[in-house]
Write an enzyme that holds these catalytic residues in place. Structure first.
Site, PDB file in Angstrom:
ATOM      1  N   CYS A  79      -8.297  16.183   6.580  1.00 13.92           N
ATOM      2  CA  CYS A  79      -9.717  16.053   6.286  1.00 13.92           C
ATOM      3  C   CYS A  79     -10.393  15.134   7.313  1.00 13.92           C
ATOM      4  O   CYS A  79     -10.470  15.472   8.490  1.00 13.92           O
ATOM      5  CB  CYS A  79      -9.934  15.597   4.851  1.00 13.92           C
ATOM      6  SG  CYS A  79     -11.638  15.825   4.265  1.00 13.92           S
ATOM      7  N   HIS A 183      -7.449  20.140   2.369  1.00 17.30           N
ATOM      8  CA  HIS A 183      -6.470  19.222   1.781  1.00 17.30           C
ATOM      9  C   HIS A 183      -5.230  20.009   1.342  1.00 17.30           C
ATOM     10  O   HIS A 183      -5.228  20.600   0.266  1.00 17.30           O
ATOM     11  CB  HIS A 183      -7.062  18.523   0.555  1.00 17.30           C
ATOM     12  CG  HIS A 183      -8.093  17.491   0.866  1.00 17.30           C
ATOM     13  ND1 HIS A 183      -7.775  16.168   1.086  1.00 17.30           N
ATOM     14  CD2 HIS A 183      -9.433  17.583   1.039  1.00 17.30           C
ATOM     15  CE1 HIS A 183      -8.875  15.481   1.350  1.00 17.30           C
ATOM     16  NE2 HIS A 183      -9.894  16.320   1.328  1.00 17.30           N
ATOM     17  N   GLU A 185      -2.519  18.862   0.218  1.00 20.02           N
ATOM     18  CA  GLU A 185      -1.943  18.227  -0.968  1.00 20.02           C
ATOM     19  C   GLU A 185      -2.673  18.612  -2.250  1.00 20.02           C
ATOM     20  O   GLU A 185      -2.186  18.358  -3.350  1.00 20.02           O
ATOM     21  CB  GLU A 185      -1.928  16.698  -0.798  1.00 20.02           C
ATOM     22  CG  GLU A 185      -3.256  15.996  -1.011  1.00 20.02           C
ATOM     23  CD  GLU A 185      -4.232  16.078   0.153  1.00 20.02           C
ATOM     24  OE1 GLU A 185      -5.274  15.397   0.081  1.00 20.02           O
ATOM     25  OE2 GLU A 185      -3.963  16.810   1.119  1.00 20.02           O
TER      26      GLU A 185
END
Length: 203
Positions: A79, A183, A185
């Site tokens: 990001c 992202h 994750e």
């Protein structure tokens, strides 16, 4: 050991949880020696370009991060961590980024009623289907939260693109330097696969 660089910008726990789930030894740290000794390095980030660079400078981490990114070890920006790899951002005129890659960071135009920040799932066109994108299907969806985007990056470095009113160069890859605007994750099984691919990359 994976070093998750803590320079005071953003929530790092989701990255750590994803790495824990994958069984990777990892640590959130701002210790220069630990970052230098790590096998893999992750530069996360949310917030403003200027605040992130200021926090990094105050902690004396700018040179450490540059050295890590150029070390040949696998390095992943996430990001804001992608945007910081470039020289500057329209978000913070006059503030110098890390300057490791060529390209510009611009604000997403809110033409045509598009909401900014861009928040949600977008399909991604993969250009470099090796390394972090190995065995990830074309047009896979990843989760985005951002108001600024990468454009006009060095062509050989662009690894994936997406569309949100404009063409967004949403991932870069050069040697063992990687970064994603989205992202991983927070992107479910596909995001975990990308992180696993990163962990499997050798320096």
């Amino acid at each position: 050991m994976v070093a998750i660089i803590d320079y005071g910008a953003g929530n790092l726990s989701s990255v750590k949880k994803a790495l824990d789930f994958l069984g990777a030894e990892n640590e959130i740290t701002q210790d220069k020696e630990k970052i230098e000794k790590a096998s893999h390095i992750i530069l996360p980030g949310v917030g403003s370009f200027a605040d992130a660079m200021k926090s990094m400078e105050e902690r004396g981490l700018v040179d450490t991060v540059k050295k890590a990114a150029l070390s040949g070890k696998p390095f992943l920006g996430i990001c804001l961590g992608l945007q910081l790899l470039f020289e500057s951002s329209d978000e913070s005129p006059g503030v110098k980024g890390l300057g490791l890659l060529g390209g510009s960071i611009a604000k997403i135009p809110n033409d045509g009623g598009l909401k900014v920040p861009h928040m949600g799932w977008n399909s991604v066109k993969i250009i470099q289907n090796d390394k972090i994108f190995k065995d990830i299907p074309q047009d896979s969806y990843f989760y985005f939260v951002h108001s600024y985007y990468l454009k006009d990056a060095d062509k050989d470095a662009v690894a994936a693109v997406t569309q949100y009113g404009v063409n967004i160069e949403c991932a870069v890859q050069r040697d063992n330097l990687f970064a994603t605007q989205f992202h991983p994750e927070k992107s479910g099984k596909t995001g975990l696969k990308l992180l696993k691919n990163f962990l499997d990359t050798e320096g």
